[in-house]
Design a protein around this motif. Structure first.
Motif, PDB file in Angstrom:
ATOM      1  N   ASN A  71       0.803  -1.227   0.000  1.00 19.65           N
ATOM      2  CA  ASN A  71       0.000   0.000   0.000  1.00 19.65           C
ATOM      3  C   ASN A  71       0.835   1.276   0.000  1.00 19.65           C
ATOM      4  O   ASN A  71       0.278   2.378  -0.021  1.00 19.65           O
ATOM      5  CB  ASN A  71      -0.949   0.005   1.207  1.00 19.65           C
ATOM      6  CG  ASN A  71      -2.086  -0.990   1.033  1.00 19.65           C
ATOM      7  OD1 ASN A  71      -2.946  -0.812   0.175  1.00 19.65           O
ATOM      8  ND2 ASN A  71      -2.071  -2.059   1.826  1.00 19.65           N
ATOM      9  N   GLY A  72       2.159   1.161   0.025  1.00 18.27           N
ATOM     10  CA  GLY A  72       2.999   2.345  -0.042  1.00 18.27           C
ATOM     11  C   GLY A  72       2.836   3.062  -1.371  1.00 18.27           C
ATOM     12  O   GLY A  72       2.700   2.414  -2.420  1.00 18.27           O
ATOM     13  N   PRO A  73       2.826   4.381  -1.397  1.00 22.39           N
ATOM     14  CA  PRO A  73       2.635   5.135  -2.646  1.00 22.39           C
ATOM     15  C   PRO A  73       3.657   4.741  -3.709  1.00 22.39           C
ATOM     16  O   PRO A  73       4.864   4.800  -3.476  1.00 22.39           O
ATOM     17  CB  PRO A  73       2.823   6.591  -2.209  1.00 22.39           C
ATOM     18  CG  PRO A  73       2.506   6.597  -0.749  1.00 22.39           C
ATOM     19  CD  PRO A  73       2.972   5.271  -0.227  1.00 22.39           C
ATOM     20  N   GLY A  74       3.171   4.295  -4.864  1.00 22.11           N
ATOM     21  CA  GLY A  74       4.034   3.940  -5.990  1.00 22.11           C
ATOM     22  C   GLY A  74       4.840   2.670  -5.802  1.00 22.11           C
ATOM     23  O   GLY A  74       5.665   2.331  -6.668  1.00 22.11           O
ATOM     24  N   LEU A  75       4.617   1.960  -4.692  1.00 23.32           N
ATOM     25  CA  LEU A  75       5.448   0.789  -4.399  1.00 23.32           C
ATOM     26  C   LEU A  75       5.259  -0.320  -5.430  1.00 23.32           C
ATOM     27  O   LEU A  75       6.232  -0.921  -5.898  1.00 23.32           O
ATOM     28  CB  LEU A  75       5.137   0.266  -2.994  1.00 23.32           C
ATOM     29  CG  LEU A  75       5.999  -0.906  -2.511  1.00 23.32           C
ATOM     30  CD1 LEU A  75       7.470  -0.516  -2.478  1.00 23.32           C
ATOM     31  CD2 LEU A  75       5.542  -1.359  -1.125  1.00 23.32           C
ATOM     32  N   ILE A  76       4.029  -0.612  -5.788  1.00 27.03           N
ATOM     33  CA  ILE A  76       3.775  -1.669  -6.763  1.00 27.03           C
ATOM     34  C   ILE A  76       4.447  -1.362  -8.088  1.00 27.03           C
ATOM     35  O   ILE A  76       5.118  -2.220  -8.683  1.00 27.03           O
ATOM     36  CB  ILE A  76       2.261  -1.877  -6.955  1.00 27.03           C
ATOM     37  CG1 ILE A  76       1.649  -2.468  -5.684  1.00 27.03           C
ATOM     38  CG2 ILE A  76       1.979  -2.777  -8.160  1.00 27.03           C
ATOM     39  CD1 ILE A  76       0.141  -2.537  -5.705  1.00 27.03           C
TER      40      ILE A  76
END
Length: 248
Positions: A71-76
């Motif tokens: 769920n971290g921003p831009g992590l995926i």
């Protein structure tokens, strides 16, 4: 025959750590870490020997230092970009993701964002969103810090083309996650008696973790099933006539 198991750190950012092992094989494994044992330390890479086949497979190891369950921003997008580049460098025809707990959750979600032929998850969460699993009270020191749930559940990101192998313990505490997983023709969900959250540890103690991973990676489904049944009396969750999951 001994093989080199050199693991090289390739990224250390505040939001993402990665290591890689290169081998002669063209197979590529994406190995995702769980939360680790020390909250003050970033999780390290896991399953080095088993995932790499004792050094014979290419592996990209991934750790989320903030324990965000993707769920971290831009992590995926960052993981996918680096994974796809790794696969290209390896020339990999077969791509597999695996992990335990939070890592298993990620292994099941990421085929919704990049091509993965198989995903192997040991004791994964179905969700860590309190609105979906209100009775789940584990890992709260990390879950409470997640500001927005982009990934609400595994089910939202499953597809029809990836082969999923999921293992859970039969312990009642696992039921809050285990019993929510959907069933489908490309999902094999095994339940291990007398087992809690420590699924890979049980396999390792029995001396079958590496051969089981090899069977899954090589797509030898019957071999993988027999390893679990012969060593643990594992049972396969199947759809019932009412649509609910039953153990057979």
């Amino acid at each position: 025959m001994a093989h080199d198991l050199t693991i090289t750190e390739v990224l250390r950012d505040p939001d993402l750590h990665m290591w890689e092992h290169r081998a002669d094989s063209r197979d590529a494994v994406l190995c995702l870490s769980g939360v680790g044992t020390d909250p003050a330390e970033t999780p390290g890479h896991e399953f080095a020997r088993s995932a790499s086949g004792n050094g014979t497979r290419n592996v990209l190891f991934v750790a989320d230092p903030n324990r965000t369950w993707l769920n971290g921003p831009g992590l995926i997008e960052k993981i996918v970009e680096l994974w796809d580049a790794f696969v290209t460098r390896c020339g990999s025809p077969r791509r597999v993701a695996l992990g335990h707990s939070m890592g298993g959750f990620a292994a099941l979600v990421l085929p919704g964002f990049t091509r993965l032929d198989s995903a192997l998850a040991f004791a994964p969460q179905f969700s860590v969103d309190p609105s979906i699993v209100p009775d789940e009270h584990r890992w709260m020191e990390y879950r409470e810090k997640i500001e927005s749930f982009r990934i609400r559940s595994v089910a939202d990101h499953l597809n029809d083309s990836t082969d999923y192998v999921i293992l859970h313990g039969r312990h009642p505490r696992e039921a809050v996650q285990r019993d929510l997983f959907p069933l489908a023709g490309n999902i094999r969900h095994f339940i291990l008696p007398r087992t809690h959250h420590d699924v890979p540890q049980k396999l390792k103690m029995a001396g079958v973790l590496a051969p089981f991973m090899k069977a899954v990676i090589d797509k030898r489904v019957r071999r993988a099933r027999l390893i679990l049944q012969d060593n643990f009396g594992a049972e396969l969750r199947r759809p019932s006539e009412t649509g609910e999951g039953v153990v057979a």
